[in-house]
Design a protein around this motif. Sequence first.
Motif, short mmCIF file in Angstrom:
data_model
loop_
_atom_site.label_atom_id
_atom_site.label_comp_id
_atom_site.label_asym_id
_atom_site.label_seq_id
_atom_site.Cartn_x
_atom_site.Cartn_y
_atom_site.Cartn_z
N GLU A 104 -10.47 -5.96 -52.36
CA GLU A 104 -9.63 -7.09 -52.77
C GLU A 104 -8.49 -6.63 -53.68
OE1 GLU A 104 -12.04 -10.06 -54.54
OE2 GLU A 104 -13.17 -10.51 -52.71
N GLU A 105 -8.79 -5.67 -54.53
CA GLU A 105 -7.81 -5.18 -55.50
C GLU A 105 -6.56 -4.61 -54.83
OE1 GLU A 105 -7.56 -1.68 -58.94
OE2 GLU A 105 -9.51 -2.32 -58.15
N PHE A 106 -6.74 -4.01 -53.65
CA PHE A 106 -5.61 -3.38 -52.96
C PHE A 106 -5.13 -4.21 -51.76
CE2 PHE A 106 -7.61 0.16 -55.20
CZ PHE A 106 -6.50 0.74 -55.80
N ASP A 107 -5.39 -5.51 -51.79
CA ASP A 107 -4.89 -6.45 -50.78
C ASP A 107 -5.30 -6.04 -49.35
OD1 ASP A 107 -3.61 -7.91 -52.77
OD2 ASP A 107 -1.83 -6.62 -52.67
N ALA A 108 -6.50 -5.49 -49.22
CA ALA A 108 -6.99 -5.08 -47.91
C ALA A 108 -7.86 -6.18 -47.30
CB ALA A 108 -7.79 -3.78 -48.03
N LEU A 109 -8.07 -6.10 -46.00
CA LEU A 109 -8.86 -7.10 -45.28
C LEU A 109 -10.05 -6.42 -44.60
CD1 LEU A 109 -5.98 -9.06 -43.50
CD2 LEU A 109 -7.17 -9.74 -45.58
N ILE A 110 -11.21 -7.08 -44.67
CA ILE A 110 -12.38 -6.61 -43.93
C ILE A 110 -12.29 -7.17 -42.52
CG2 ILE A 110 -14.89 -6.63 -43.77
CD1 ILE A 110 -15.00 -6.86 -46.81
N GLN A 111 -12.01 -6.30 -41.55
CA GLN A 111 -11.80 -6.74 -40.18
C GLN A 111 -13.09 -6.73 -39.36
OE1 GLN A 111 -8.73 -3.84 -39.23
NE2 GLN A 111 -7.14 -5.38 -39.50
N PHE A 112 -14.05 -5.95 -39.78
CA PHE A 112 -15.35 -5.92 -39.12
C PHE A 112 -16.40 -5.55 -40.16
CE2 PHE A 112 -18.88 -4.35 -36.70
CZ PHE A 112 -18.91 -5.11 -35.55
N GLU A 113 -17.56 -6.22 -40.11
CA GLU A 113 -18.62 -5.97 -41.09
C GLU A 113 -19.98 -6.03 -40.41
OE1 GLU A 113 -20.57 -8.10 -45.09
OE2 GLU A 113 -18.47 -8.50 -44.51
N LYS A 119 -34.78 -3.68 -47.72
CA LYS A 119 -34.50 -3.13 -49.04
C LYS A 119 -35.06 -1.72 -49.15
CE LYS A 119 -34.61 -4.33 -53.94
NZ LYS A 119 -35.01 -5.31 -54.95
N GLY A 120 -34.22 -0.84 -49.65
CA GLY A 120 -34.57 0.57 -49.74
C GLY A 120 -33.99 1.39 -48.61
N TYR A 121 -33.63 0.69 -47.51
CA TYR A 121 -33.08 1.38 -46.33
C TYR A 121 -31.89 0.60 -45.77
CZ TYR A 121 -37.61 3.67 -46.64
OH TYR A 121 -38.72 4.36 -47.08
N ARG A 122 -31.15 -0.07 -46.62
CA ARG A 122 -30.05 -0.89 -46.16
C ARG A 122 -28.82 -0.05 -45.83
NH1 ARG A 122 -30.39 -5.16 -51.07
NH2 ARG A 122 -30.96 -3.20 -52.09
N ARG A 123 -27.99 -0.60 -44.95
CA ARG A 123 -26.75 0.07 -44.56
C ARG A 123 -25.64 -0.96 -44.42
NH1 ARG A 123 -28.35 2.38 -40.24
NH2 ARG A 123 -28.61 4.52 -41.00
N LEU A 124 -24.48 -0.64 -44.95
CA LEU A 124 -23.31 -1.50 -44.86
C LEU A 124 -22.19 -0.73 -44.17
CD1 LEU A 124 -21.77 -4.14 -45.67
CD2 LEU A 124 -21.11 -2.94 -47.76
N ASN A 125 -21.65 -1.31 -43.09
CA ASN A 125 -20.53 -0.71 -42.37
C ASN A 125 -19.34 -1.68 -42.41
OD1 ASN A 125 -21.88 1.70 -41.40
ND2 ASN A 125 -23.04 0.34 -40.07
N LEU A 126 -18.21 -1.19 -42.85
CA LEU A 126 -17.01 -2.01 -42.96
C LEU A 126 -15.84 -1.32 -42.27
CD1 LEU A 126 -17.16 -3.00 -46.76
CD2 LEU A 126 -17.94 -4.36 -44.82
N VAL A 127 -15.08 -2.10 -41.50
CA VAL A 127 -13.79 -1.64 -40.98
C VAL A 127 -12.72 -2.41 -41.76
CG1 VAL A 127 -12.28 -1.48 -38.98
CG2 VAL A 127 -14.73 -1.13 -38.71
N ILE A 128 -11.91 -1.70 -42.50
CA ILE A 128 -10.97 -2.30 -43.45
C ILE A 128 -9.55 -2.04 -43.00
CG2 ILE A 128 -10.27 -2.40 -45.86
CD1 ILE A 128 -13.06 -0.91 -46.39
N GLY A 129 -8.74 -3.10 -42.96
CA GLY A 129 -7.30 -2.97 -42.71
C GLY A 129 -6.57 -3.03 -44.04
#
Length: 289
Positions: A104-113, A119-129
Amino acid sequence: MKPTFKKRFKKLILWLVALFIALFVFRFIYGYTKTPDNTSSQAQFFETISSPRKNYASKKYEVKSNTGAQSTIRVDQKYEKIAEIKTKSSTFEDEEKLARKTIEEFDALIQFEQKSGNKGYRRLNLVIGVPPENFDNLYQKLTQIGNIQAKQITKKDKTNEYKELNAKKQSLEKIRNSLIELKSKGGKIEEYMDLENRILEIEQQLQGLGVSLGDFDDENEFCTVQFSLLEGKEIKIGTMQRVKVALEWTIKMYLGIITILLFVTLFGYIFLLAVDKFKILEQIISRKE
């Protein structure tokens, strides 16, 4: 024992000891330089997804003309720039909040999430524009999150592709206009229907080109950051554990080398004995003759 034999025996022992020490030091140092590879557990997620829209940016600059005149040529370069960041953290929730705040700080957009795992084995994948002017700063900030496993930046020139799409669009527009003009002259119903179908096909192709060219519009300029956060504890290996692993590896490798040397020496000795026997046999045969 003779003095010469003693010297040779001591020299051989020293060489064997030096070999063992060299192997141990090599494996011990290698243990510090080689970090546990966690990237294999992070599936090549971004290679499997297909985004309906690609992010492109442009760079305008001037270059001197090759002609003798004092003139410059304005170049409008189109390019695709993708950063890939794979990181790991034991404080998954805190790092996720920091990543979203940074985006948010750099005016970017999450295009895919995509967020998965218990818990303990979580994964987060983001495609950011991200706007091209904020790309480098966002990349630097995101690489400070967690324990970085892998990172890279890829930049591809797309200027020729952009020009080809424009040329194809202009060509199709000319064909469409010619067909519309031809249709206005009248003719048989079958010919009229064929023209209509052909015009419809061209219209569909133009729509597809319009979507592709829309990705290159200046108002839609973005660069891409592919960010992957994996939850997991940081693996710390103690010095004694490294010594143990290095010693076990050294003993196995050392015994293997010694065994190979013994076999080579034994083979050489047998070979030389066979050669000597063959020479003696030749001499006996030649004397009898």
